[in-house]
Design a protein around this motif. Structure first.
Motif, PDB file in Angstrom:
ATOM      1  N   ASP A  16      58.795  97.934  24.398  1.00 27.11           N
ATOM      2  CA  ASP A  16      57.818  96.939  24.842  1.00 27.11           C
ATOM      3  C   ASP A  16      58.001  95.542  24.256  1.00 27.11           C
ATOM      4  N   GLY A  18      60.352  93.587  25.113  1.00 28.32           N
ATOM      5  CA  GLY A  18      60.813  92.711  26.192  1.00 28.32           C
ATOM      6  C   GLY A  18      62.287  92.783  26.536  1.00 28.32           C
ATOM      7  N   LYS A  19      62.927  93.878  26.170  1.00 29.28           N
ATOM      8  CA  LYS A  19      64.346  94.033  26.447  1.00 29.28           C
ATOM      9  C   LYS A  19      64.643  93.970  27.947  1.00 29.28           C
ATOM     10  N   SER A  20      63.932  94.758  28.714  1.00 29.58           N
ATOM     11  CA  SER A  20      64.214  94.816  30.154  1.00 29.58           C
ATOM     12  C   SER A  20      63.888  93.492  30.839  1.00 29.58           C
ATOM     13  N   THR A  21      62.792  92.869  30.407  1.00 27.42           N
ATOM     14  CA  THR A  21      62.402  91.595  31.012  1.00 27.42           C
ATOM     15  C   THR A  21      63.463  90.534  30.718  1.00 27.42           C
ATOM     16  N   GLN A  41      62.553  94.494  36.388  1.00 32.04           N
ATOM     17  CA  GLN A  41      63.235  95.553  35.679  1.00 32.04           C
ATOM     18  C   GLN A  41      64.369  96.142  36.494  1.00 32.04           C
ATOM     19  N   ASN A 133      60.720  86.833  21.150  1.00 35.04           N
ATOM     20  CA  ASN A 133      60.194  86.823  22.514  1.00 35.04           C
ATOM     21  C   ASN A 133      58.668  86.656  22.529  1.00 35.04           C
ATOM     22  N   LYS A 134      58.163  86.357  23.707  1.00 34.95           N
ATOM     23  CA  LYS A 134      56.717  86.237  23.988  1.00 34.95           C
ATOM     24  C   LYS A 134      56.089  85.035  23.281  1.00 34.95           C
ATOM     25  N   ASP A 136      55.165  82.517  24.634  1.00 39.06           N
ATOM     26  CA  ASP A 136      54.110  81.966  25.499  1.00 39.06           C
ATOM     27  C   ASP A 136      52.724  82.452  25.075  1.00 39.06           C
ATOM     28  N   SER A 164      60.435  82.987  26.016  1.00 33.25           N
ATOM     29  CA  SER A 164      59.502  83.835  26.736  1.00 33.25           C
ATOM     30  C   SER A 164      60.278  84.432  27.895  1.00 33.25           C
ATOM     31  N   ALA A 165      60.552  85.701  27.795  1.00 34.64           N
ATOM     32  CA  ALA A 165      61.289  86.358  28.878  1.00 34.64           C
ATOM     33  C   ALA A 165      60.438  86.367  30.141  1.00 34.64           C
ATOM     34  N   LYS A 166      59.132  86.281  29.942  1.00 36.68           N
ATOM     35  CA  LYS A 166      58.230  86.315  31.090  1.00 36.68           C
ATOM     36  C   LYS A 166      58.290  85.005  31.874  1.00 36.68           C
TER      37      LYS A 166
END
Ligand code: GDP
Ligand code: MG
Length: 598
Positions: A16, A18-21, A41, A133-134, A136, A164-166
């Motif tokens: 969780d 954020g690897k896949s994102t 994903q 990551n994250k 944001d 932010s991978a998002k």
């Protein structure tokens, strides 16, 4: 492509974080997939993986990246499985690349799997680029987390990429860091004999077995005849290609490159992760080092709830096994549960995933018997047996001693819950090895018996820490302990499916708990039913399920005493007969609940 224009890397992270994102963003930003084909994903193909947010099999993608220095680089990303059950596959796929992106959630910081995975990467001599990551999120604390990474892991995080991978912030920096800070493949001679690592393999319904390879030396071409050095298997290369992430054919793969081939390989079982692939003519001299096949460590029985579905279950299991060489099975019969399969898994999560897939994709309701580990049984005659199923335990009088597998568990937990975690580990026969602090969280290392963890350790840990603990383990050694087989007898009949191996000191407690549970679960019958727990014929716990008393005498109005007496006698005789011949049907729900030990 010259080696200097290739970068091979993996992404390591706690679940969780954020690897896949991040993988999605890298694929998207480099235009590897047209925008309209982009779905979240990309690399997590299976539905279950997507729902549970975990990556089970390693996936890979080749990205063309035009860097700021004016050159276009080939980036090969191998997405490694994130879970401890697949530790061996992780360590193998790490050997196929030279660097790692370490992704840490800037609101959470270092977790148990961050540590386990990053140390696997360090062991594989990776250069590491730290990615926070994250950012944001308002709760992100990149400076604090960077300091924590330096402190706890011991790697330089001063030049971490803040992303932010998002939202996509910082992704261009990550791509530049991959090119500038990760090394190209160390060596590789295109004219040398072929030496390639088998990184992964899976079954494709159209193509048969697909093999993911990393070329170390030499060149692999379509039509080549190859040999697997450890298994001895020989195949012709039918199809050769790379993943973008869809399959794309290529004519050849050279040193440093990662791609796939197919070659009429029938089963995934014929391909062992870590094996060395070479040409049949002009083979390389020595295979790659450190090969070990991954073997199941947790076993349980899978039975259909509806016995008419046995053939469907066989079909489902065979299909799943085609694609998963680490999952083993053989037929099993149980007096209580009928026909089913004894199955072996790499760990509990692996077990859960397979069980879920059978239930969902094949629509078969299953009964899962209590998971068990492999015990080594040292017989008095000097022979050693491997016990996969407590029901097969030989006569104790012939057994000298038993050994059980132990694990080394690392748990990170906020201080407030530390006491509960220590108690839980202690209750499970744990031996504390270490206790340190990572910021305001405690990091405890325990030596635990695997059999105490396979029951419900994860669930218990989650509940006592309200989900704030992270957990990781690795297999340790086999060690002797006072282990016994506990049988459960219902109406004096042993119920194999409920047999378990337990530590002698905990047997009484477990036995009492099991009998009490069964007493509530088994419906009353016309006769009294003893429910017992026994070790080698000696009863250690007992409950009695009282009989349903059919009040026959109620029909006798008034005071005909002799008639009343006669009827009662008849009733007694009938009961005796029932007890002799009456078979106690244990309802499925009772089994399912009884097997959920706590
Ligand atoms: P993985 O388990 O490491 O593969 O993590 P995922 O990529 O599946 O991400 C886990 C969750 O975090 C998902 O719900 C993502 O949408 C979310 N997530 C990932 N990156 C970011 C980010 O940069 N910002 C925020 N706010 N959420 C993110
Ligand atoms: Mg993921």
């Amino acid at each position: 492509t010259p080696l200097s224009r290739i970068r091979n890397f993996s992404i390591v992270a706690h679940i969780d974080h954020g690897k896949s994102t991040l993988a999605d963003r890298l694929i998207q930003l480099t235009g590897t997939v047209a925008e309209r084909d982009m779905k979240a994903q990309m690399l997590d193909a299976m539905d279950i993986e997507r729902e549970r947010g975990i990556t089970i099999k390693a996936n890979t993608v080749r990205i063309d990246y035009p860097a700021q220095d004016g050159h276009t680089y080939i980036l090969n990303l191998i997405d490694t499985p994130g879970h401890v059950d697949f530790a061996y596959e992780v360590s193998r796929s790490m050997r196929a690349v030279e660097g790692s992106l370490l992704v840490v959630d800037a609101t959470q910081g270092v977790e148990a799997q961050t540590l386990a995975n990053v140390y696997t990467a360090i062991d594989a001599d990776h250069e590491i680029v730290t990615v926070l990551n994250k950012i944001d999120l308002p709760a992100a604390e990149p400076e604090r987390i960077a300091a924590q990474i330096e402190d706890v892991i011991g790697i330089d995080a001063s030049d971490a990429c803040l992303i932010s991978a998002k939202t996509g912030i910082g992704i261009p920096d990550v791509l530049e860091a991959i090119v500038k800070r990760l090394p190209p493949p160390h060596s590789g001679d295109p004219d040398a004999p072929l030496k390639a690592m088998l990184v992964d393999s899976w079954y494709d319904p159209y193509l048969g077995v697909v093999v993911l390879v990393r070329i170390m030396d030499g060149t692999l071409k379509k039509g080549d005849n190859i040999r697997m050095m450890r298994t001895g298997g020989k195949y012709g290369v039918d199809k050769l290609g790379v993943f973008r992430p869809a399959m794309q054919d290529v004519k050849e793969l050279g040193p440093g490159e990662i791609g796939f081939f197919t070659g009429s390989i029938k089963q995934v079982r014929d391909t062992k992760v870590g094996d060395t692939i070479t040409h049949e003519k002009r083979p390389c001299e020595t295979p790659l080092p450190g090969f070990k096949p991954s073997i199941p460590v947790v076993f349980c029985g899978l039975f259909p709830v509806d016995s008419a579905e046995f053939e469907d279950l066989r079909d489902a299991i065979e299909k799943l096994a085609l694609n998963d060489a680490s999952f083993s099975f053989e037929m099993e019969t149980s007096a209580a549960l009928g026909f089913g399969f004894r199955c072996g898994f790499l760990g509990l999560l692996h077990l859960e995933v397979i069980r879920d897939r059978i239930e969902r994709e094949y629509n078969i309701d299953l009964i899962t018997t209590a998971p068990s580990v492999i015990y080594h049984i040292f017989m008095k005659d000097g022979s050693v047996l491997e016990l996969h199923n407590p029901a097969d335990m030989p006569d104790m009088s012939k057994v000298d001693h038993l050994e059980e597998p132990r694990i080394k568990a690392t748990i990170l937990v906020p201080d407030d819950y530390l006491g509960d975690v220590l108690k839980l580990c202690q209750d499970r026969r744990g031996i504390q090895l270490d206790l340190t602090y990572v910021g305001n969280r405690a990091m405890v290392v325990y030596d635990l018996p695997l059999n105490e963890v396979v029951f419900d350790f994860h669930d218990r840990l989650k509940s006592v820490t309200k989900g704030y603990a992270s957990f990781d383990y690795q297999m340790d050694s086999y060690r002797e302990d006072n282990l016994v087989k506990m049988q459960i007898l219902v109406n004096d009949e042993p119920v194999d499916a409920l047999s378990t191996m337990v530590h002698r000191d905990r047997a009484d407690m477990r036995g009492r708990a099991m009998c009490a549970k069964l007493k509530d679960l088994i419906p009353r019958q016309m006769f009294k039913i003893p429910i017992q727990a026994a070790i080698g014929g000696k009863v250690i716990a007992r409950e009695t399920l009282s009989a349903l008393r059919k009040d026959v005498t109620a029909k006798c109005y008034g005071g005909d005493a002799t008639r009343k007496k006669k009827l009662l006698e008849k009733q007694k005789a009938g009961k005796k007969k029932m007890r002799q011949f009456g078979k106690v049907e244990i309802p499925q729900e009772a089994f399912i609940s009884a097997l959920k030990m706590d």
